[in-house]
Every structure is written in C-alpha cells, then in structure tokens.
Design a protein around this motif. Structure first.
Motif, short mmCIF file in Angstrom:
data_model
loop_
_atom_site.label_atom_id
_atom_site.label_comp_id
_atom_site.label_asym_id
_atom_site.label_seq_id
_atom_site.Cartn_x
_atom_site.Cartn_y
_atom_site.Cartn_z
N GLU A 117 0.84 -1.20 0.00
CA GLU A 117 0.00 0.00 0.00
C GLU A 117 0.88 1.26 0.00
O GLU A 117 0.62 2.22 -0.73
N PHE A 118 1.94 1.25 0.81
CA PHE A 118 2.83 2.40 0.87
C PHE A 118 3.54 2.62 -0.46
O PHE A 118 3.66 3.75 -0.93
N TYR A 119 4.01 1.55 -1.10
CA TYR A 119 4.69 1.69 -2.38
C TYR A 119 3.77 2.28 -3.45
O TYR A 119 4.21 3.08 -4.29
N ARG A 120 2.50 1.90 -3.43
CA ARG A 120 1.55 2.49 -4.37
C ARG A 120 1.42 3.99 -4.11
O ARG A 120 1.41 4.80 -5.03
N PHE A 121 1.30 4.36 -2.83
CA PHE A 121 1.23 5.76 -2.45
C PHE A 121 2.50 6.50 -2.87
O PHE A 121 2.44 7.58 -3.46
#
Length: 126
Positions: A117-121
């Motif tokens: 999720e963080f990498y997508r953000f």
C-alpha cells in the motif's frame, strides 16, 4: 503422544526473530521515504496519507516489539521447563509457541500488505 523437537521450536523462534528484525529495519526505511514525500509535497491529500502511514508504522512497530518480547519469554519458559521437568515441556508452552508462530505469520502478512500500500502511495507522490 505427538512430540515436537526443541530444535524445531528454537529454529522457529530464531526465524521469527530475524524476520521481525528485518521488518523493524524496513519500517525505518519506509519512515524515511515518508518524510521525503512530506518534504516534497504540501498537498492536503498527501498530509492525510502521511498521517495514516505514520500511525500504521507505529502500530506495526509496537506489534513487532510485543511479538519479539513474547517469543523471548516463550523461549525462556521452554528452557526453564526443560531444566525443571527433566527434559519435558508443558503442553500449554507448546501451544503458546504455536500461537506465537501464527501471530508472526499474521504480522508478516499485514506488514507486507502495508508495504505494498505504501509503495503504491509513494509511486504517486515521489
């Protein structure tokens, strides 16, 4: 009666502790990236997401610390019982070991979901 090797338990503890150490280090790296994103973006949407991830990082850091402490405690209980009971370990201690391993696997899954999720953000705002 089903027997479980103490070596197997020790290996599970060691593997889990190494994994938790890795995730703790990874949290530090993710926190640094988060700070970079915040420094480069003043957008309110970014600030809201940064706060979300900071809260998630705190939650996971606490979960990692608690799990590490529980694993060490379980390991000490096993060592004490082996000495006290002439090589035997109470069933509850083995059950606790199994539960700790399940907790580790759950934390691992949740951490990986957070990381993705963080990498997508990050890919959107870096």
């Amino acid at each position: 009666m089903k027997q479980l090797s103490i070596k197997h338990i020790t290996n599970l503890h060691s593997d889990s502790l190494r994994g938790l150490d890795f995730y703790a280090q990874e949290l530090g790296i993710l926190q640094e990236r988060l700070e970079e994103i915040l420094a480069d973006n003043t957008n309110k949407e970014v600030a809201v997401q940064v706060e979300h991830f900071q809260n998630e990082f705190i939650i996971h850091n606490n979960a990692i610390d608690e799990l590490k402490s529980s694993i060490h405690e379980n390991n000490n209980n096993i060592k004490d019982q082996i000495s006290e009971f002439d090589g035997s370990v109470e069933k509850i201690t083995i059950s606790d070991n199994h539960n700790l391993h399940e907790d580790y696997l759950t934390e691992e899954r949740l951490f990986n979901e957070l990381r993705h999720e963080f990498y997508r953000f990050a890919s959107k705002w870096m």
